[in-house]
Design a protein around this motif. Structure first.
Motif, PDB file in Angstrom:
ATOM      1  N   THR A   1       0.885  -1.329  -0.033  1.00 11.78           N
ATOM      2  CA  THR A   1      -0.140  -0.058  -0.019  1.00 11.78           C
ATOM      3  C   THR A   1       0.978   1.173   0.037  1.00 11.78           C
ATOM      4  OG1 THR A   1      -0.049  -0.126   2.534  1.00 11.78           O
ATOM      5  CG2 THR A   1      -2.035  -1.103   1.275  1.00 11.78           C
ATOM      6  N   ALA A   2       0.261   2.341  -0.462  1.00  9.57           N
ATOM      7  CA  ALA A   2       1.084   3.525  -0.568  1.00  9.57           C
ATOM      8  C   ALA A   2       1.317   3.814   0.929  1.00  9.57           C
ATOM      9  CB  ALA A   2       0.273   4.680  -0.948  1.00  9.57           C
ATOM     10  N   GLU A   3       0.459   3.322   2.023  1.00  4.34           N
ATOM     11  CA  GLU A   3       0.994   3.876   3.609  1.00  4.34           C
ATOM     12  C   GLU A   3       2.159   3.070   4.029  1.00  4.34           C
ATOM     13  OE1 GLU A   3      -2.196   3.001   2.540  1.00  4.34           O
ATOM     14  OE2 GLU A   3      -2.846   5.122   2.498  1.00  4.34           O
ATOM     15  N   VAL A   4       2.482   1.577   3.375  1.00  2.56           N
ATOM     16  CA  VAL A   4       3.527   1.052   3.770  1.00  2.56           C
ATOM     17  C   VAL A   4       4.841   1.477   3.157  1.00  2.56           C
ATOM     18  CG1 VAL A   4       3.646  -1.159   2.347  1.00  2.56           C
ATOM     19  CG2 VAL A   4       3.952  -1.442   4.741  1.00  2.56           C
ATOM     20  N   MET A   5       4.694   1.945   1.911  1.00  6.08           N
ATOM     21  CA  MET A   5       5.742   2.113   1.185  1.00  6.08           C
ATOM     22  C   MET A   5       6.354   3.712   1.800  1.00  6.08           C
ATOM     23  SD  MET A   5       5.271   1.358  -2.690  1.00  6.08           S
ATOM     24  CE  MET A   5       3.953   1.694  -3.192  1.00  6.08           C
ATOM     25  N   ALA A   6       5.299   4.524   2.163  1.00  4.93           N
ATOM     26  CA  ALA A   6       5.803   5.959   2.739  1.00  4.93           C
ATOM     27  C   ALA A   6       6.495   5.406   4.105  1.00  4.93           C
ATOM     28  CB  ALA A   6       4.452   6.821   3.045  1.00  4.93           C
TER      29      ALA A   6
ATOM     30  N   GLU B   1       8.552  -4.784 -14.531  1.00  5.38           N
ATOM     31  CA  GLU B   1       9.045  -5.978 -15.127  1.00  5.38           C
ATOM     32  C   GLU B   1       8.107  -6.483 -16.196  1.00  5.38           C
ATOM     33  OE1 GLU B   1       9.336  -8.574 -11.724  1.00  5.38           O
ATOM     34  OE2 GLU B   1      10.071 -10.397 -12.904  1.00  5.38           O
ATOM     35  N   ASN B   2       6.975  -6.540 -16.021  1.00  2.00           N
ATOM     36  CA  ASN B   2       5.920  -7.106 -16.777  1.00  2.00           C
ATOM     37  C   ASN B   2       4.721  -6.232 -17.234  1.00  2.00           C
ATOM     38  OD1 ASN B   2       3.290  -8.375 -16.279  1.00  2.00           O
ATOM     39  ND2 ASN B   2       4.178 -10.218 -16.882  1.00  2.00           N
ATOM     40  N   LYS B   3       4.296  -6.246 -18.209  1.00  2.00           N
ATOM     41  CA  LYS B   3       3.268  -5.277 -18.862  1.00  2.00           C
ATOM     42  C   LYS B   3       1.935  -5.160 -17.966  1.00  2.00           C
ATOM     43  CE  LYS B   3       4.608  -4.261 -23.507  1.00  2.00           C
ATOM     44  NZ  LYS B   3       4.738  -4.647 -24.770  1.00  2.00           N
ATOM     45  N   ALA B   4       1.695  -6.482 -17.540  1.00  2.00           N
ATOM     46  CA  ALA B   4       0.174  -6.702 -16.842  1.00  2.00           C
ATOM     47  C   ALA B   4       0.448  -5.843 -15.294  1.00  2.00           C
ATOM     48  CB  ALA B   4      -0.196  -7.905 -16.653  1.00  2.00           C
ATOM     49  N   GLU B   5       1.723  -6.126 -14.862  1.00  2.00           N
ATOM     50  CA  GLU B   5       2.067  -5.501 -13.549  1.00  2.00           C
ATOM     51  C   GLU B   5       2.176  -3.856 -13.656  1.00  2.00           C
ATOM     52  OE1 GLU B   5       6.444  -5.567 -13.293  1.00  2.00           O
ATOM     53  OE2 GLU B   5       6.317  -4.435 -11.344  1.00  2.00           O
ATOM     54  N   CYS B   6       2.694  -3.571 -14.831  1.00  2.00           N
ATOM     55  CA  CYS B   6       2.635  -2.099 -15.227  1.00  2.00           C
ATOM     56  C   CYS B   6       1.156  -1.477 -15.167  1.00  2.00           C
ATOM     57  CB  CYS B   6       3.429  -1.725 -16.283  1.00  2.00           C
ATOM     58  SG  CYS B   6       5.231  -2.068 -16.176  1.00  2.00           S
ATOM     59  N   ALA B   7       0.526  -2.078 -15.845  1.00  2.00           N
ATOM     60  CA  ALA B   7      -1.165  -1.716 -15.909  1.00  2.00           C
ATOM     61  C   ALA B   7      -1.523  -1.681 -14.553  1.00  2.00           C
ATOM     62  CB  ALA B   7      -1.731  -2.754 -16.971  1.00  2.00           C
ATOM     63  N   LEU B   8      -1.229  -2.775 -13.738  1.00  2.00           N
ATOM     64  CA  LEU B   8      -1.827  -2.609 -12.354  1.00  2.00           C
ATOM     65  C   LEU B   8      -1.215  -1.573 -11.536  1.00  2.00           C
ATOM     66  CD1 LEU B   8      -3.466  -4.564 -10.298  1.00  2.00           C
ATOM     67  CD2 LEU B   8      -1.452  -5.872  -9.895  1.00  2.00           C
ATOM     68  N   VAL B   9      -0.110  -1.321 -11.789  1.00  2.00           N
ATOM     69  CA  VAL B   9       0.319  -0.188 -10.954  1.00  2.00           C
ATOM     70  C   VAL B   9      -0.311   1.255 -11.356  1.00  2.00           C
ATOM     71  CG1 VAL B   9       2.479   1.249 -10.480  1.00  2.00           C
ATOM     72  CG2 VAL B   9       2.658  -1.165 -10.692  1.00  2.00           C
ATOM     73  N   LYS B  10      -0.644   1.160 -12.744  1.00  2.00           N
ATOM     74  CA  LYS B  10      -1.237   2.403 -13.089  1.00  2.00           C
ATOM     75  C   LYS B  10      -2.612   2.578 -12.367  1.00  2.00           C
ATOM     76  CE  LYS B  10      -0.524   4.688 -17.451  1.00  2.00           C
ATOM     77  NZ  LYS B  10      -0.197   4.235 -18.883  1.00  2.00           N
ATOM     78  N   GLU B  11      -3.195   1.324 -12.435  1.00  2.00           N
ATOM     79  CA  GLU B  11      -4.786   1.161 -11.871  1.00  2.00           C
ATOM     80  C   GLU B  11      -4.690   1.537 -10.169  1.00  2.00           C
ATOM     81  OE1 GLU B  11      -6.440  -2.490 -13.211  1.00  2.00           O
ATOM     82  OE2 GLU B  11      -7.374  -2.578 -11.488  1.00  2.00           O
TER      83      GLU B  11
ATOM     84  N   PRO C   1      -3.560   6.020  -9.526  1.00  2.00           N
ATOM     85  CA  PRO C   1      -3.981   6.823 -10.365  1.00  2.00           C
ATOM     86  C   PRO C   1      -3.203   8.146 -10.491  1.00  2.00           C
ATOM     87  CG  PRO C   1      -5.815   6.255  -9.108  1.00  2.00           C
ATOM     88  CD  PRO C   1      -4.400   5.534  -8.659  1.00  2.00           C
ATOM     89  N   GLN C   2      -3.188   8.418  -9.354  1.00  2.00           N
ATOM     90  CA  GLN C   2      -2.449   9.746  -9.095  1.00  2.00           C
ATOM     91  C   GLN C   2      -0.944  10.093  -9.514  1.00  2.00           C
ATOM     92  OE1 GLN C   2      -5.446  10.590  -8.378  1.00  2.00           O
ATOM     93  NE2 GLN C   2      -5.815   9.995  -6.398  1.00  2.00           N
TER      94      GLN C   2
ATOM     95  N   SER D   1       3.836   7.887 -12.937  1.00  2.00           N
ATOM     96  CA  SER D   1       4.464   6.470 -13.560  1.00  2.00           C
ATOM     97  C   SER D   1       4.584   5.685 -12.359  1.00  2.00           C
ATOM     98  CB  SER D   1       5.695   6.881 -14.294  1.00  2.00           C
ATOM     99  OG  SER D   1       6.773   7.258 -13.421  1.00  2.00           O
ATOM    100  N   TYR D   2       5.131   4.423 -12.904  1.00  2.00           N
ATOM    101  CA  TYR D   2       5.634   3.555 -11.587  1.00  2.00           C
ATOM    102  C   TYR D   2       6.715   4.119 -10.933  1.00  2.00           C
ATOM    103  CZ  TYR D   2       6.177  -1.604 -10.218  1.00  2.00           C
ATOM    104  OH  TYR D   2       6.382  -2.766  -9.596  1.00  2.00           O
ATOM    105  N   THR D   3       7.742   4.676 -11.586  1.00  2.00           N
ATOM    106  CA  THR D   3       8.870   5.237 -10.932  1.00  2.00           C
ATOM    107  C   THR D   3       8.274   6.390  -9.864  1.00  2.00           C
ATOM    108  OG1 THR D   3      10.251   4.570 -13.159  1.00  2.00           O
ATOM    109  CG2 THR D   3      11.288   6.413 -11.445  1.00  2.00           C
ATOM    110  N   HIS D   4       7.459   7.197 -10.360  1.00  2.00           N
ATOM    111  CA  HIS D   4       7.002   8.294  -9.484  1.00  2.00           C
ATOM    112  C   HIS D   4       6.533   7.681  -8.140  1.00  2.00           C
ATOM    113  CE1 HIS D   4       7.694  10.868 -12.923  1.00  2.00           C
ATOM    114  NE2 HIS D   4       7.606  11.800 -12.221  1.00  2.00           N
ATOM    115  N   VAL D   5       5.709   6.468  -8.253  1.00  2.00           N
ATOM    116  CA  VAL D   5       5.155   5.963  -6.876  1.00  2.00           C
ATOM    117  C   VAL D   5       6.319   5.599  -6.197  1.00  2.00           C
ATOM    118  CG1 VAL D   5       4.167   3.617  -6.281  1.00  2.00           C
ATOM    119  CG2 VAL D   5       3.234   4.583  -8.427  1.00  2.00           C
TER     120      VAL D   5
END
Ligand code: GUN
Ligand code: FE
Length: 453
Positions: A212-217, A236-246, A249-250, A253-257
């Motif tokens: 979660t965003a909370e655990v990463m913070a 790593e994988n396209k489905a993973e990248c799509a999942l991260v986008k979902e 949403p704010q 990019s994945y790197t920005h997360v």
């Protein structure tokens, strides 16, 4: 344990730069009682004043000394699954093969059996430094740190954090549990190796989909507060990248997360980086975060082909990772080979500049890895003041051996090859039988049965 002053005599080879391997034929390297290189002499096997009584170890049979390999990404707990992935891709592979195996590390006997084996095997392949993902279990993760220390492998040991999108039987119950468990593992290493001389703890959020965003913070805060390095997976994988986008949403990019969580720093190792956009690579460069390239795993799980030459030309810091058991091998020599071949497939569509050379692959396996783990002043090559983290490579000759017996290495030397050709033969046809002895910080940590040093 006091070490004996030792002079290593014979040919030594190491990377001089990304594109150049330096071969010093018949040189000598002195290693002091502190395990550090005291002198390096090219072109002479003479032993200097003050070293005449030192122990002498010579290369054998067309052999050479080479820096120990650095595996910048390996899941120690997944070692029993090496080679087992079927036709799966990342997200179903995690659920089918990986989480059930990792959850079994609540059993310490199981952990001891696997971790002893993986450390012994990686050492036998010449891996003197490894960045390990363990599991969520604190006692087993601490045991891995103990085993690396006892066997003398330089290691980064990470307790895996994951508080969502993981099975009920294998998940952190809360942010507090994840942070507290991470702290316990950091404290354990502070107890067994207070200066993080050999063993370093590493904060390890599994990847954005299972955090979660909370655990990463919270882990980002811990990373900033303690200065302890961080490792995770990215793109790593396209489905993973799509999942991260979902899921985020704010975020741009994945790197920005990771950046928004405070997890993208000069002490962060990002594994895979297959599908990164230009802006993401620029952000990674701006933060000076590091990349672990895992070609065997990316091919096995059909994740994609990371554009290594592009990342290098943009100035990113890259090393190699076996990513066992997404990757089938715990050998960095094999991984170097995979990196070269994946780059050749990329070259078939992108053009020849995508090709990695033998020299570049060996750089990634040593100097590149050293920079990825932040130890470029200590390991990755042979210079005065660096630690003696090294392997002795033997290229057995069919001529010399008469027959290839079980102790002869698989690299066939017919005589007359240039050193460039010998190194290429090692990279393309060698394996652990060619790695006859391995040292970390001057300590002998592996040698082939029957070897006389
Ligand atoms: N992404 C999240 N967890 C994993 C893992 O265990 N292996 C690989 N290759 N990718 C991951
Ligand atoms: Fe991985």
């Amino acid at each position: 344990m006091a070490l004996e002053k030792t002079v290593y005599i014979g040919t030594y080879i190491h990377s001089e730069s990304l594109t150049k391997v330096d071969v010093a034929v018949d040189g000598s390297i002195g290693v002091g009682e502190d395990g550090k290189i005291a002198f390096v002499l090219r072109d002479t096997t003479e032993v200097p004043e003050g070293w005449r009584n030192a122990k002498v170890i010579r290369t054998q049979d067309h052999g050479f000394f080479f820096p120990g390999f650095i595996d910048t990404h390996i899941h120690a707990s997944q070692y029993p699954n090496a080679g087992v992935f079927g036709n799966s891709t990342l997200l179903d592979w995690l659920n089918t093969y990986t989480f059930p195996l990792e959850s079994s590390f609540n059993n310490l006997d199981n952990a001891a059996r696997v971790y002893n084996r993986v450390v012994a095997r990686t050492l036998s392949h010449g891996t003197t430094t490894a960045c390990y993902f363990a599991t969520t279990h604190v006692p087993a993760t601490n045991l891995l740190a103990d085993i690396c220390q006892a066997r003398g492998q330089r290691a980064f040991v990470g307790r895996v954090c994951m508080d969502r999108m993981s099975p009920d039987y294998y998940r952190d119950e809360s942010v507090e549990v994840a942070v507290d468990a991470s702290r316990q593992c950091i404290d354990h290493v502070m107890k067994i190796d207070p200066a993080f001389d050999l063993i370093t703890p590493v904060i390890t959020p599994r990847f954005a989909p299972s955090c979660t965003a909370e655990v990463m913070a919270a882990l980002g805060k811990l990373h900033q507060e303690t200065g302890v390095p961080c490792q995770t997976h990215i793109s790593e994988n396209k489905a993973e990248c799509a999942l991260v986008k979902e899921l985020f949403p704010q975020s741009a990019s994945y790197t920005h997360v990771y950046d928004e969580a405070g997890l993208l720093t000069a002490k962060t190792i990002l594994a895979h980086a297959v599908h990164l956009g230009v802006d993401e690579r620029a952000l990674i460069k701006a933060r000076d975060a590091k990349i672990s390239h895992c070609p065997a795993s990316n091919t096995a799980l059909t994740s994609g082909a990371a554009r290594v030459k592009t990342m290098l030309s943009e100035g990113l810091t890259v090393g190699l990772g076996t990513d066992v058991s997404g990757g089938y091998t715990c050998s960095i020599l094999a991984e170097a080979r995979e990196a070269i071949f994946v780059s050749r497939h990329v070259a078939m569509t992108d053009g020849d500049e995508a090709k990695l050379t033998v020299e570049e692959a060996l750089y990634l396996a040593t100097r590149g890895g050293a920079r990825v783990v932040g130890l470029e002043d200590r390991i990755g090559g042979f210079e005065v003041g660096k630690d003696w983290d090294a392997q002795m490579v033997t290229l057995s000759s069919v001529e010399d051996a008469g027959v290839i017996d079980q102790h002869a290495g698989p690299v066939e030397i017919f005589g007359g090859e240039s050193w460039e050709d010998k190194v290429a033969k090692w990279v393309y046809t060698g394996d652990d039988r060619n790695t006859t002895a391995v040292w970390v910080n001057g300590r002998l940590v592996h040698s082939r049965e029957g070897l006389k040093l």
